[in-house]
Design a protein around this motif. Structure first.
Motif, PDB file in Angstrom:
ATOM      1  N   SER A 279      46.867  33.613  21.004  1.00 45.32           N
ATOM      2  CA  SER A 279      47.798  32.714  20.723  1.00 45.32           C
ATOM      3  C   SER A 279      49.113  33.017  21.231  1.00 45.32           C
ATOM      4  O   SER A 279      50.078  32.144  21.725  1.00 45.32           O
ATOM      5  CB  SER A 279      47.727  32.372  19.149  1.00 45.32           C
ATOM      6  N   ALA A 280      49.306  34.559  21.134  1.00 48.18           N
ATOM      7  CA  ALA A 280      50.892  34.993  21.542  1.00 48.18           C
ATOM      8  C   ALA A 280      51.162  34.587  22.991  1.00 48.18           C
ATOM      9  O   ALA A 280      52.005  34.313  23.366  1.00 48.18           O
ATOM     10  CB  ALA A 280      50.969  36.230  21.104  1.00 48.18           C
ATOM     11  N   ARG A 281      49.995  35.009  23.776  1.00 49.40           N
ATOM     12  CA  ARG A 281      50.042  35.081  25.277  1.00 49.40           C
ATOM     13  C   ARG A 281      50.383  33.297  25.664  1.00 49.40           C
ATOM     14  O   ARG A 281      51.301  32.978  26.473  1.00 49.40           O
ATOM     15  CB  ARG A 281      48.992  35.298  25.965  1.00 49.40           C
ATOM     16  N   VAL A 282      49.381  32.489  24.827  1.00 48.83           N
ATOM     17  CA  VAL A 282      49.703  30.976  25.376  1.00 48.83           C
ATOM     18  C   VAL A 282      50.926  30.553  24.876  1.00 48.83           C
ATOM     19  O   VAL A 282      51.421  29.576  25.599  1.00 48.83           O
ATOM     20  CB  VAL A 282      48.597  30.292  24.576  1.00 48.83           C
ATOM     21  N   ALA A 283      51.504  30.991  23.679  1.00 45.24           N
ATOM     22  CA  ALA A 283      52.828  30.437  23.268  1.00 45.24           C
ATOM     23  C   ALA A 283      53.810  30.713  24.136  1.00 45.24           C
ATOM     24  O   ALA A 283      54.875  29.912  24.626  1.00 45.24           O
ATOM     25  CB  ALA A 283      53.116  30.946  21.878  1.00 45.24           C
TER      26      ALA A 283
END
Length: 423
Positions: A177-181
């Motif tokens: 999720s951190a990368r996609v955010a």
């Protein structure tokens, strides 16, 4: 023969308002109005209709000051749309000329084009300036009264403020999720969802075509996070469409069966599974007739009033009147009883509704536990999910409301509870 004038986004938006206010149809059921519009026009028509529905009470109050006798609904909706757009900073020339032109091409109402021109010019010239001084639009009485009884007038006013602000876009990442955010320029919320406040066409955003994420309100993503599925678990998603929770379960490695009665809505689930390269068994059937059991996880997102989604669907208070509440509540109880029977020994059932009404949430679980002394709630599943402790309820569920996270943009109203067999 005079060539047919191509439809305008404003004209289509007025037609959408006619169907919602005049026919009690949700915007999602009015796609035929948008059929002849291009993609950008379609999005603009939906935005205009949505903005107008959010500000309808204010628009009517301003119009009552300059229009003595209410015109026919179609003309009134054109005036409402124009008033809202002008008060929100729309280009006066474009708004007035487009809506006057729209009315003038309608044989039934063309004699009122002068009225539309005069009224909207008054709005453009200052009659609409008190917009921000008017009260926050209220929910209709059929909904406001039971909510005030449940939560109090202050809480209902806070919910109405959240509805009026509208909703940002929340998405769930397939993984990381951190990368996609970071890729989307979004904010990673405490519960793991990603929030976007400045976005264009959803399908044009990076990672959409490659299936790295899907649209899902932050509140709707919590039930599966709470179940914490793991690879190899047998999971059943009842009433699965549009499929966000099915995708979550599949992304965690569970062996998923998804059921829904609507073939059209299940087509959307199938498309999203293909886009994200995830798999699930799709069953088009009445969930009450489905009799396979032995599931480690059962998720029942039951049909409900959807009153928790008004910040994203401001058409709901105008398309519904509350008359279906009793029937929905009875259906939810039947589905709950059936869902319990499909669990494997030691399995967990997550019941949820996107409703603000306790009768569709807390009361359903209280009554289930009264009927079945062998069942219990498991509130510990909500530990370490980034939620506030005061959102937990006495019977062991989780209550979410639109006014929660007000500084972050709110969330859908939702209720959920995890049920297990006593040991």
């Amino acid at each position: 023969m005079t060539p047919r004038k191509p439809p305008s986004a404003r004209g289509a938006a007025v037609a959408l308002l006619d169907q919602v206010i005049g026919q009690g149809r949700m915007l999602s059921d009015s796609s035929g109005v948008l059929r002849d519009l291009k993609g950008s026009q379609r999005a603009e028509a939906l935005r205009l209709a949505t903005d107008t529905l959010r500000g309808l009470e204010r628009a009517d109050r301003l119009l009552s000051r300059v229009v003595r006798k209410k015109p026919p609904l179609h003309v009134r909706n054109a005036l409402r749309l124009g008033t809202v757009e002008l008060c929100l900073g729309g280009d006066a020339h474009g708004v007035v000329s487009d809506l006057v032109s729209h009315i003038s091409t309608n044989n039934r109402y063309r004699h009122l084009k002068g009225l539309v021109n005069a009224v909207l010019r008054q709005m453009a010239e200052g009659a609409g300036r008190p917009w921000n001084d008017l009260r926050i639009p209220r929910m209709p009485r059929w909904l406001r009264e039971p909510l005030a009884q449940a939560w109090g007038n202050g809480s209902v006013s806070a919910m109405e403020a959240a509805h009026f602000k509208g909703a940002p876009l929340d998405v769930t990442a397939k993984s990381d999720s951190a990368r996609v955010a970071e890729m989307l320029g979004g904010t990673l919320l405490p519960t793991g969802s990603i929030r976007l406040t400045d976005f264009g066409q959803v399908s044009a955003q990076p990672g959409f075509e490659t299936g790295e994420w899907w649209v899902q309100d932050a509140a709707a993503a919590i039930p599966v996070r709470a179940l914490n599925p793991s690879p190899g678990m047998r999971a059943l998603d009842m009433c699965a469409a549009p499929g966000g929770k099915t995708l979550q379960l599949a992304a965690a490695g569970a062996e998923v069966t998804a059921i829904d009665t609507s073939e059209r809505r299940m087509d959307r689930v199938r498309e999203n599974l293909e886009r994200t390269n995830l798999s699930a068994e799709l069953v088009i059937e009445n969930v009450l007739a489905f009799d396979k059991s032995g599931y480690d996880l059962v998720l029942l997102d039951a049909p409900c009033s959807a009153t928790g989604t008004i910040r994203r669907h401001p058409d709901l208070p105008y398309a519904k009147d509350g008359s279906e509440f009793g029937e929905l509540i009875a259906l939810q109880a039947k589905m709950l009883n059936h869902a319990v029977s499909l669990l494997a020994p030691g399995g967990r059932l997550m019941f949820c509704t996107c409703s603000l009404l306790p009768d569709e949430g807390e009361v359903q679980i209280e009554e289930l536990l009264e009927r079945r002394e062998d069942l219990q709630t498991e509130p510990t599943v909500f530990d370490n999910l980034g939620i506030e402790p005061e959102w937990l309820t006495e019977e062991g569920g989780l209550r979410l409301r639109p006014d929660y996270w007000s500084d972050l943009g709110g969330m859908d109203g939702f209720y959920m509870a995890c049920v297990t067999q006593r040991t």
